[in-house]
Write a protein that holds these residues in place. Structure first.
Motif, PDB file in Angstrom:
ATOM      1  N   PHE A   1     -14.023   2.055  -8.785  1.00 54.83           N
ATOM      2  CA  PHE A   1     -13.044   2.371  -9.827  1.00 54.83           C
ATOM      3  C   PHE A   1     -13.773   2.653 -11.136  1.00 54.83           C
ATOM      4  O   PHE A   1     -14.547   1.816 -11.616  1.00 54.83           O
ATOM      5  CB  PHE A   1     -12.091   1.189  -9.991  1.00 54.83           C
ATOM      6  N   GLU A   2     -13.553   3.832 -11.705  1.00 53.36           N
ATOM      7  CA  GLU A   2     -14.160   4.195 -12.980  1.00 53.36           C
ATOM      8  C   GLU A   2     -15.680   4.000 -12.998  1.00 53.36           C
ATOM      9  O   GLU A   2     -16.269   3.708 -14.030  1.00 53.36           O
ATOM     10  CB  GLU A   2     -13.535   3.370 -14.122  1.00 53.36           C
TER      11      GLU A   2
ATOM     12  N   GLN B   1      -6.968   4.536  -7.556  1.00 53.73           N
ATOM     13  CA  GLN B   1      -7.540   5.706  -8.198  1.00 53.73           C
ATOM     14  C   GLN B   1      -7.801   6.811  -7.168  1.00 53.73           C
ATOM     15  O   GLN B   1      -7.600   7.995  -7.441  1.00 53.73           O
ATOM     16  CB  GLN B   1      -8.856   5.338  -8.891  1.00 53.73           C
ATOM     17  N   GLY B   2      -8.220   6.395  -5.978  1.00 50.81           N
ATOM     18  CA  GLY B   2      -8.431   7.365  -4.910  1.00 50.81           C
ATOM     19  C   GLY B   2      -7.157   8.119  -4.585  1.00 50.81           C
ATOM     20  O   GLY B   2      -7.156   9.339  -4.456  1.00 50.81           O
TER      21      GLY B   2
ATOM     22  N   PRO C   1      -7.264   5.422 -16.792  1.00 51.85           N
ATOM     23  CA  PRO C   1      -7.722   4.312 -15.950  1.00 51.85           C
ATOM     24  C   PRO C   1      -6.910   3.034 -16.148  1.00 51.85           C
ATOM     25  O   PRO C   1      -6.677   2.297 -15.191  1.00 51.85           O
ATOM     26  CB  PRO C   1      -9.162   4.107 -16.396  1.00 51.85           C
TER      27      PRO C   1
ATOM     28  N   ILE D   1      -3.928   3.095 -13.999  1.00 52.58           N
ATOM     29  CA  ILE D   1      -4.267   2.868 -12.599  1.00 52.58           C
ATOM     30  C   ILE D   1      -4.557   1.386 -12.362  1.00 52.58           C
ATOM     31  O   ILE D   1      -4.121   0.804 -11.366  1.00 52.58           O
ATOM     32  CB  ILE D   1      -5.458   3.761 -12.227  1.00 52.58           C
ATOM     33  N   ALA D   2      -5.241   0.769 -13.319  1.00 47.56           N
ATOM     34  CA  ALA D   2      -5.526  -0.662 -13.195  1.00 47.56           C
ATOM     35  C   ALA D   2      -4.231  -1.460 -13.181  1.00 47.56           C
ATOM     36  O   ALA D   2      -4.097  -2.436 -12.445  1.00 47.56           O
ATOM     37  CB  ALA D   2      -6.429  -1.112 -14.339  1.00 47.56           C
TER      38      ALA D   2
ATOM     39  N   ALA E   1     -13.731   3.647  -2.908  1.00 49.78           N
ATOM     40  CA  ALA E   1     -12.632   4.470  -2.409  1.00 49.78           C
ATOM     41  C   ALA E   1     -13.012   5.919  -2.660  1.00 49.78           C
ATOM     42  O   ALA E   1     -13.871   6.206  -3.486  1.00 49.78           O
ATOM     43  CB  ALA E   1     -11.328   4.124  -3.120  1.00 49.78           C
ATOM     44  N   PHE E   2     -12.358   6.806  -1.929  1.00 53.08           N
ATOM     45  CA  PHE E   2     -12.610   8.231  -2.141  1.00 53.08           C
ATOM     46  C   PHE E   2     -11.827   8.705  -3.344  1.00 53.08           C
ATOM     47  O   PHE E   2     -10.605   8.585  -3.391  1.00 53.08           O
ATOM     48  CB  PHE E   2     -12.195   9.029  -0.912  1.00 53.08           C
ATOM     49  N   ARG E   3     -12.532   9.248  -4.303  1.00 52.90           N
ATOM     50  CA  ARG E   3     -11.875   9.843  -5.458  1.00 52.90           C
ATOM     51  C   ARG E   3     -11.867  11.352  -5.289  1.00 52.90           C
ATOM     52  O   ARG E   3     -12.795  11.899  -4.729  1.00 52.90           O
ATOM     53  CB  ARG E   3     -12.667   9.470  -6.705  1.00 52.90           C
ATOM     54  N   HIS E   4     -10.851  11.992  -5.798  1.00 51.14           N
ATOM     55  CA  HIS E   4     -10.700  13.450  -5.706  1.00 51.14           C
ATOM     56  C   HIS E   4     -10.615  13.877  -4.242  1.00 51.14           C
ATOM     57  O   HIS E   4     -10.498  13.036  -3.353  1.00 51.14           O
ATOM     58  CB  HIS E   4     -11.830  14.166  -6.445  1.00 51.14           C
ATOM     59  N   ARG E   5     -10.673  15.191  -4.009  1.00 48.32           N
ATOM     60  CA  ARG E   5     -10.509  15.624  -2.627  1.00 48.32           C
ATOM     61  C   ARG E   5     -11.303  16.893  -2.352  1.00 48.32           C
ATOM     62  O   ARG E   5     -11.873  17.488  -3.260  1.00 48.32           O
ATOM     63  CB  ARG E   5      -9.044  15.848  -2.311  1.00 48.32           C
TER      64      ARG E   5
ATOM     65  N   SER F   1      -6.723  -2.756  -4.659  1.00 49.77           N
ATOM     66  CA  SER F   1      -7.910  -2.613  -5.489  1.00 49.77           C
ATOM     67  C   SER F   1      -7.759  -1.368  -6.357  1.00 49.77           C
ATOM     68  O   SER F   1      -7.189  -0.365  -5.916  1.00 49.77           O
ATOM     69  CB  SER F   1      -9.160  -2.503  -4.627  1.00 49.77           C
ATOM     70  N   PRO F   2      -8.221  -1.415  -7.599  1.00 52.54           N
ATOM     71  CA  PRO F   2      -8.077  -0.265  -8.484  1.00 52.54           C
ATOM     72  C   PRO F   2      -8.771   0.972  -7.921  1.00 52.54           C
ATOM     73  O   PRO F   2      -8.310   2.086  -8.147  1.00 52.54           O
ATOM     74  CB  PRO F   2      -8.715  -0.709  -9.797  1.00 52.54           C
ATOM     75  N   ALA F   3      -9.864   0.767  -7.185  1.00 52.09           N
ATOM     76  CA  ALA F   3     -10.562   1.916  -6.604  1.00 52.09           C
ATOM     77  C   ALA F   3      -9.640   2.667  -5.650  1.00 52.09           C
ATOM     78  O   ALA F   3      -9.562   3.893  -5.670  1.00 52.09           O
ATOM     79  CB  ALA F   3     -11.812   1.445  -5.871  1.00 52.09           C
ATOM     80  N   GLU F   4      -8.926   1.920  -4.844  1.00 53.14           N
ATOM     81  CA  GLU F   4      -8.035   2.543  -3.869  1.00 53.14           C
ATOM     82  C   GLU F   4      -6.932   3.338  -4.573  1.00 53.14           C
ATOM     83  O   GLU F   4      -6.624   4.474  -4.203  1.00 53.14           O
ATOM     84  CB  GLU F   4      -7.425   1.447  -2.988  1.00 53.14           C
TER      85      GLU F   4
ATOM     86  N   THR G   1      -6.120  10.444  -7.666  1.00 50.37           N
ATOM     87  CA  THR G   1      -6.931  11.639  -7.889  1.00 50.37           C
ATOM     88  C   THR G   1      -6.784  12.634  -6.745  1.00 50.37           C
ATOM     89  O   THR G   1      -7.162  13.782  -6.878  1.00 50.37           O
ATOM     90  CB  THR G   1      -8.414  11.290  -8.067  1.00 50.37           C
ATOM     91  N   PHE G   2      -6.236  12.175  -5.623  1.00 51.03           N
ATOM     92  CA  PHE G   2      -6.064  13.091  -4.496  1.00 51.03           C
ATOM     93  C   PHE G   2      -4.963  14.099  -4.795  1.00 51.03           C
ATOM     94  O   PHE G   2      -5.059  15.266  -4.452  1.00 51.03           O
ATOM     95  CB  PHE G   2      -5.725  12.301  -3.232  1.00 51.03           C
ATOM     96  N   TYR G   3      -3.892  13.645  -5.435  1.00 43.70           N
ATOM     97  CA  TYR G   3      -2.718  14.501  -5.644  1.00 43.70           C
ATOM     98  C   TYR G   3      -2.798  15.189  -6.991  1.00 43.70           C
ATOM     99  O   TYR G   3      -3.047  14.546  -8.005  1.00 43.70           O
ATOM    100  CB  TYR G   3      -1.446  13.661  -5.546  1.00 43.70           C
ATOM    101  N   SER G   4      -2.517  16.496  -6.983  1.00 41.21           N
ATOM    102  CA  SER G   4      -2.728  17.244  -8.226  1.00 41.21           C
ATOM    103  C   SER G   4      -1.605  17.019  -9.236  1.00 41.21           C
ATOM    104  O   SER G   4      -1.757  17.331 -10.395  1.00 41.21           O
ATOM    105  CB  SER G   4      -2.853  18.730  -7.913  1.00 41.21           C
TER     106      SER G   4
ATOM    107  N   LYS H   1       0.840  -1.187   0.000  1.00 32.79           N
ATOM    108  CA  LYS H   1       0.000   0.000   0.000  1.00 32.79           C
ATOM    109  C   LYS H   1       0.883   1.248   0.000  1.00 32.79           C
ATOM    110  O   LYS H   1       0.614   2.227  -0.684  1.00 32.79           O
ATOM    111  CB  LYS H   1      -0.881  -0.022   1.249  1.00 32.79           C
TER     112      LYS H   1
ATOM    113  N   ALA I   1     -12.675  -4.005  -1.115  1.00 34.91           N
ATOM    114  CA  ALA I   1     -12.105  -2.667  -1.359  1.00 34.91           C
ATOM    115  C   ALA I   1     -12.604  -2.057  -2.654  1.00 34.91           C
ATOM    116  O   ALA I   1     -11.851  -1.482  -3.424  1.00 34.91           O
ATOM    117  CB  ALA I   1     -10.576  -2.713  -1.338  1.00 34.91           C
TER     118      ALA I   1
END
Lengths: 202, 688
Positions: free
Chosen positions: B197-198, A69-70, A51, A54-55, B184-188, A64-67, A73-76, A31, B181
């Motif tokens: 995811f997507e 991506q999270g 995407p 990220i995958a 998740a939180f996307r963006h901020r 997980s891809p969601a994590e 997308t947090f960092y500019s 992680k 999982a």
């Protein structure tokens, strides 16, 4: 983890794979390795994190891809939005630069490139962004291109800089990503990645 | 949060009251000991604290040597503050009330306040906290954030992004509890969105829980959306019947119709979770194909009849039918139904051809499971063989995952196909389909080698050594009777269990499959000899059995061999179909008797860990539907004058008297938490 059981399309080069393997050993768990892995991906995918990139990172780090991506997308500085141009011009808009004429610089760039902040020129050459303090107030108004700082800027300097960048074949966005990967690695790990790349070439 | 704690006690003071709590206990939990409440959003006792919402702010001080209290300059989040010696907490000062007001004002800046049309309105933590602690008016006159309304994350879960207060409960649930999982939180900042995811489909098998733990109406149930207001709901406790785990649930109904199922807390069974199969299982009870009339066949069609007419016809065919009549029982019949069904076949029909098993073959009885769902948490490991627990036994799956997540239990998985449990298994091994017996033979051989100090190489050796180190229970499901070499597989599993000194648990799959085993709804129970399911169907097909009773089961759906079922139902002379739905089998019936669905009558179920759980009627059944036991009781009275049974409680009391395994089971105890059957064997030798 169970979200995408089928392996995504993997595009990392042999060098990138070697770098990632070295990076994995730097952290107590995978992680923690997401951030540098995303820099590798940004370099491998031409300065952009679509995407698929990220995958791929998620697959390689068993997250997980969601994590992932999270995190991305947090960092500019990870370019998860539209694909950026070959060079990204970032205009500092914080206090000192503003006072010293950052908005004039921004307006001149917008007019010269024919785009607004946050947009990319149609030829895919430049992307323009306003950013927060770049920590170089002595050179205000300042702009950043990849890992280079330029300032104080005026119209002649901007013209010269754009001219030089147009003739620069290598993407400054990719160069910045690569620089950020390299600072994470030890010398012997860089060497290992170079050898891995050569082994593929031969 | 922690179930058991060995932490030493420390002295803390809350609002001037001294108390002792275990060291490290979160202050948000400690205040509950005094009956106080701290408002929360993101904190959830079953998940790790994150301190995201800042709602639980308290003032904190430390006792000084001179006895005075020095307060920290800023308030602290109680959900991330562990108790330590001398801690002084204030939850009710002017400062804290001001802080709470401020936090709520911030949370409400972007909240749409569409409470009048929100599903959560009326049972919403944000509403409640705002009412008790929040400002009465807003000073925010700017434009609110706007986002997508009603985005379908999956066919069950609809996301209303504007309402999200970004507490992260759903995100943490998918990471910590269900483990997929997927969110998740996307963006901020204000743009932060809890999404997949997507925006792919949210396919988690436990996605419904995120709706329940969402403290606002951001994650809503696609099925329940706009169907009711919480204050219009009548709610009643129930037991889920979609699998054998026996989750405790709330049945929420509006105007007598079931609209929603929520998890009900039972620490021993489902904690507070449900799986999606159970949570969204409302549809079948409201199915338009519900059988609601008594129908008898007249010529080519059915005509409506009354119960007396149907009973007379049935008795004519079944009474003293002996080996020419048979019955099959479904998985959703209650203990009371099954008990009377067996008595009716014994006493009135004189037949032992009665079975509940719908697997391909019917083998000899297996010793009942001896694990407990809660006990799995303390195991050092477990061996899951040939079962996809996330589908077949979702709550057992969650407990195994919790054992791994919290205590580092090493779970071994051996299946023929990739399984969800692979994600956390210490060892997961694949064998080819059909190669189960051979796989187990080599495993047993390897266990023997390792017990004598040897060891070979490869994943089988890893599996064997992990099993020997952990010695957790073996978990399989009754679906192993669908395997070609079921007998051999079972024998090898027994051998492995013996070598390891652990329990072998063959888990029932039907809601009351275990109850049917305990109550002897099988042809070989109580030293009788009758035909098993497959033999019954074969005998129906070639005319040896002339009358068949299908009690709450559609063999077309349940039995693997469809063509055999078809031949059986076509050829049997007389067919009683007792059903809640107009099933395929009902088309072949001579008589259709509507029965109540679980939740529409009183009853009790025995779950996979042999826990008898009683429930009371929560929903009104369709007009003529009767509980199955009442039908059996009425038939028995018609056959031979006697006192009929009047209630499920009375039957459970009789079961407790007559069936040794049920000794001492009482309705009230079974209703409130459930009663475990039988003397418990120790879970595993290694633990002692």
């Amino acid at each position: 983890m169970s979200q995408s059981p089928d392996t995504p399309n993997l595009r990392f080069s042999a060098k990138a794979v070697a770098e990632l393997e070295s990076l994995k050993t730097h952290y107590p768990n995978l992680k923690a390795c997401i951030l540098p892995a995303l820099w590798i991906a940004q370099r491998e995918y031409g300065g952009h994190l679509p995407p698929e990139a990220i995958a791929e990172v998620a697959h390689r780090l068993k997250r997980s891809p969601a994590e992932v991506q999270g995190v991305a997308t947090f960092y500019s500085m990870y370019n998860t939005g539209h694909k950026p141009g070959r060079h990204m011009i970032e205009v500092c808009t914080c206090l000192t630069c503003s006072v010293c004429g950052a908005w004039d610089v921004a307006a001149y760039l917008e007019q010269k490139l024919g785009i607004k902040m946050g947009e990319t020129t149609p030829d895919g050459m430049f992307t323009l962004h306003g950013v927060e303090c770049l920590n170089a107030c002595d050179r205000a108004p300042l702009i950043q291109v990849g890992d280079e700082y330029h300032g104080p800027m005026d119209e002649q300097k901007i013209d010269a800089l754009l001219e030089r960048l147009r003739n620069e074949p290598e993407s400054k966005v990719v160069a910045l990503a690569d620089a950020l990967v390299q600072v994470h690695l030890k010398e012997e790990e860089r060497e290992k990645a170079r050898r891995a790349a050569e082994a593929v070439r031969n | 949060m922690a179930r058991k704690t060995d932490a030493p006690p420390v002295n803390i003071t809350i609002n001037g009251i001294d108390l002792q709590v275990p060291k490290g206990e979160l202050i948000v939990e400690s205040v509950k000991r005094l009956g106080l409440e701290i408002p929360i959003f993101c904190y959830h006792p079953r998940m790790k604290p994150v301190g995201m919402c800042r709602m639980c702010l308290v003032e904190v001080g430390m006792k000084q040597p001179d006895g005075s209290v020095r307060k920290m300059p800023k308030p602290q989040a109680a959900c991330t503050l562990p108790a330590s010696e001398g801690l002084v907490i204030f939850t009710d000062t002017e400062q804290i009330h001001k802080d709470r007001k401020g936090v709520l004002e911030f949370l409400l800046i972007n909240h749409p306040l569409d409470c009048p049309i929100c599903d959560r309105g009326g049972e919403c933590p944000l509403q409640n906290n705002t009412l008790f602690y929040g400002p009465s008016t807003s000073r925010f006159v700017e434009m609110k954030r706007h986002a997508v309304k009603a985005y379908p994350l999956s066919k069950h879960v609809t996301l209303d992004l504007e309402r999200c207060i970004q507490c992260g409960r759903c995100v943490r649930f998918t990471e910590e509890i269900s483990g997929d999982a997927q969110l998740a939180f996307r963006h901020r900042g204000a743009e932060m969105q809890p999404v997949t995811f997507e925006l792919e489909e949210f396919t988690s098998k436990f996605s419904g829980n995120t709706i329940e733990i969402c403290p606002v109406g951001a994650l809503t149930s696609s099925h329940y959306r706009f169907r009711a207001r919480p204050w219009d709901l009548e709610t009643a406790p129930g037991i889920c019947t979609m699998c054998s785990n026996g989750c405790n649930v709330w049945f929420d109904r509006r105007k007598g119709k079931l609209v929603r199922i929520n998890g009900r807390t039972n620490e021993a069974v489902n904690e507070e979770w449900t799986c999606d199969k159970g949570k969204f299982g409302t549809d079948w009870m409201n199915n338009p194909r519900r059988a609601s009339d008594v129908k008898v066949r007249r010529g080519d069609g059915f005509s409506r009849a009354d119960w007396a007419e149907a009973y007379a016809e049935i008795l004519e065919r079944f009474r003293e039918g002996g080996h020419e009549v048979a019955g099959l029982a479904g998985p959703m019949l209650s203990n009371e139904d099954l008990y009377l069904l067996r008595r009716m076949f014994d006493e009135t029909f004189g037949s032992s051809n009665l079975d509940h098993r719908m697997t391909s073959v019917q083998g000899p009885a297996v010793e009942p499971p001896s694990f407990t769902i809660e006990g799995l948490e303390d195991e050092k490991g477990a061996f899951v063989f040939g079962a996809s627990l996330s589908d077949e036994s979702p709550i057992v799956y969650l407990r195994l995952r919790k054992a791994w997540y919290r205590q580092g239990a090493r779970i071994c998985v051996a299946t023929s196909r990739p399984d969800d449990a692979d994600a956390f298994a210490a060892v997961s091994v694949r064998y080819p389909q059909g190669g189960e017996a051979e796989f187990l033979r080599s495993l047993v051989a390897e266990l023997r080698v390792q017990l004598e100090g040897g060891r070979s190489f490869g994943e089988l050796a890893d599996l064997a050594s992990t099993l020997l180190e952990t010695r957790g229970p073996i978990l399989a499901t009754e679906s192993l009777w669908n395997l070609d070499q079921a007998g051999e597989v079972l024998a090898q599993l027994r051998l492995a269990a013996e070598l390891l000194g652990v329990s072998l648990n063959v888990m029932a799959l039907g809601a009351n499959g275990q109850g049917a085993e305990e109550l002897g709804v099988r042809p070989d129970a109580f030293d009788r000899t009758g035909l098993g399911t497959r033999q019954i169907l074969e005998a129906c097909a070639d005319g040896r059995i002339r009358a068949l009773w299908l009690a709450g089961v559609d063999p077309f759906e349940a039995f693997p061999d469809r063509s055999l079922v078809q031949r059986a139902l076509e050829n049997v002379e007389y067919l009683v179909v007792q059903t809640a739905l107009e099933t395929e089998a009902a088309a072949y019936a001579s008589v259709v008797l509507p029965i109540t669905a679980p939740g529409e009558s009183d009853g009790s179920f025995t779950n996979v860990e042999r826990r008898v759980q009683a429930f009371e009627k929560a929903v009104d059944p369709p007009a003529e539907a009767k509980p199955a036991w009442r039908v059996f009781s009425e038939l028995m009275v018609r056959a031979e004058p006697r006192t009929p049974h009047f209630s499920a409680r009375e039957i459970l009391a009789e079961i407790a008297r007559e069936v040794p395994a049920f000794q001492g089971v009482e309705w009230s105890a079974a209703r409130d938490g459930g009663v475990l059957l039988g003397a418990r064997r120790p879970l595993s030798r290694a633990r002692s």
